[in-house]
Structure formats: structure tokens, C-alpha cells
Design a protein around this motif. Sequence first.
Motif, short mmCIF file in Angstrom:
data_model
loop_
_atom_site.label_atom_id
_atom_site.label_comp_id
_atom_site.label_asym_id
_atom_site.label_seq_id
_atom_site.Cartn_x
_atom_site.Cartn_y
_atom_site.Cartn_z
N THR A 1 -74.54 118.30 38.59
CA THR A 1 -75.52 118.59 37.55
C THR A 1 -76.69 119.28 38.23
O THR A 1 -77.25 118.75 39.19
N ILE B 1 -71.71 114.77 23.97
CA ILE B 1 -72.11 115.93 24.78
C ILE B 1 -71.72 117.15 23.98
O ILE B 1 -70.55 117.38 23.69
N GLU B 2 -72.70 117.94 23.58
CA GLU B 2 -72.44 119.08 22.70
C GLU B 2 -72.08 120.34 23.46
O GLU B 2 -71.37 121.20 22.93
N SER B 3 -72.57 120.49 24.69
CA SER B 3 -72.20 121.69 25.45
C SER B 3 -72.39 121.45 26.93
O SER B 3 -73.16 120.58 27.34
N VAL B 4 -71.66 122.22 27.71
CA VAL B 4 -71.75 122.22 29.16
C VAL B 4 -71.69 123.67 29.60
O VAL B 4 -70.94 124.47 29.02
N LYS B 5 -72.45 124.03 30.59
CA LYS B 5 -72.45 125.41 31.08
C LYS B 5 -72.07 125.42 32.56
O LYS B 5 -72.69 124.71 33.36
#
Length: 131
Positions: A97, A113-117
Motif C-alpha cells: 500500500t 473495497i470499491e477500487s484498487v489502483k
Amino acid sequence: FIVQTGQREGVSLETIPLEIAVEDQKTPIYGFTLEQISRFDERTKLPFNALGTLAMSRNVDDANSADTQFFWLLKNNDMTPSGTNLLDGRFAVFGYTTENADALYNFKVGDVIESVKIVKGMENFESPAKE
């Protein structure tokens, strides 16, 4: 000491073999923990060394049992002392992270968790073969 997520309950999935990349070795080790092959004192390329280390969750009795679950390390100096720890070589780390890691302490059961980049290393991901 961890935040764990993913879909496992009641879902039949193919499992992912354990993959551990060791310093000074070109090819990863598959299917065994470093402890199982008496290499527990070797350094991994992606160690558990920081709050927010991201790794595949698995059954501790089966190195090749990872599926959709993963976890973030919430740094605990007793479990992850500098230089060596009890997690390196036992679980496959696949990321860190890089921003807002302190927010991991606020996760609660049921949070989404709505998004991960992915900010670095996308060239290392392989798409599964389509049947």
C-alpha cells in the motif's frame, strides 16, 4: 495484525500455487514455503516489512491453497522484526500500500473495497488463459 478480505465461503475456486521470489535467484520457488525446503534464512524479494504489505491468504497447512482471499499486514514489530520475520517465505507478497495505509486500521467486517489502483509492476501480471 492483519486485515483479510476476498470471497471464499461456499465458493469453489481453483487454487493458486505459492510463489516466493528469493533475492539473487532468477526464478521463483513454487509450491513450497522456504521453511519446508530448509531455506528459511534467505531474503525474499518482496518482504513483509511495512504497514500495508499485501499478500495472498492461504491455509497454513497447504502452501498451494490460495484463492481469492488476500490480506494486508498491520505492522507488528514482534512478528516482523527488521531483517527477518515469521511471515517471509510462508506467504506470497504481491504488493504494498503506497498511500493512506493508516486507513487499514479502520476496516470493519462488512466494509467494501470499491477500487484498487496498480501504480507499478503491471507488466508482471498475466491474464489467465481463456478456455
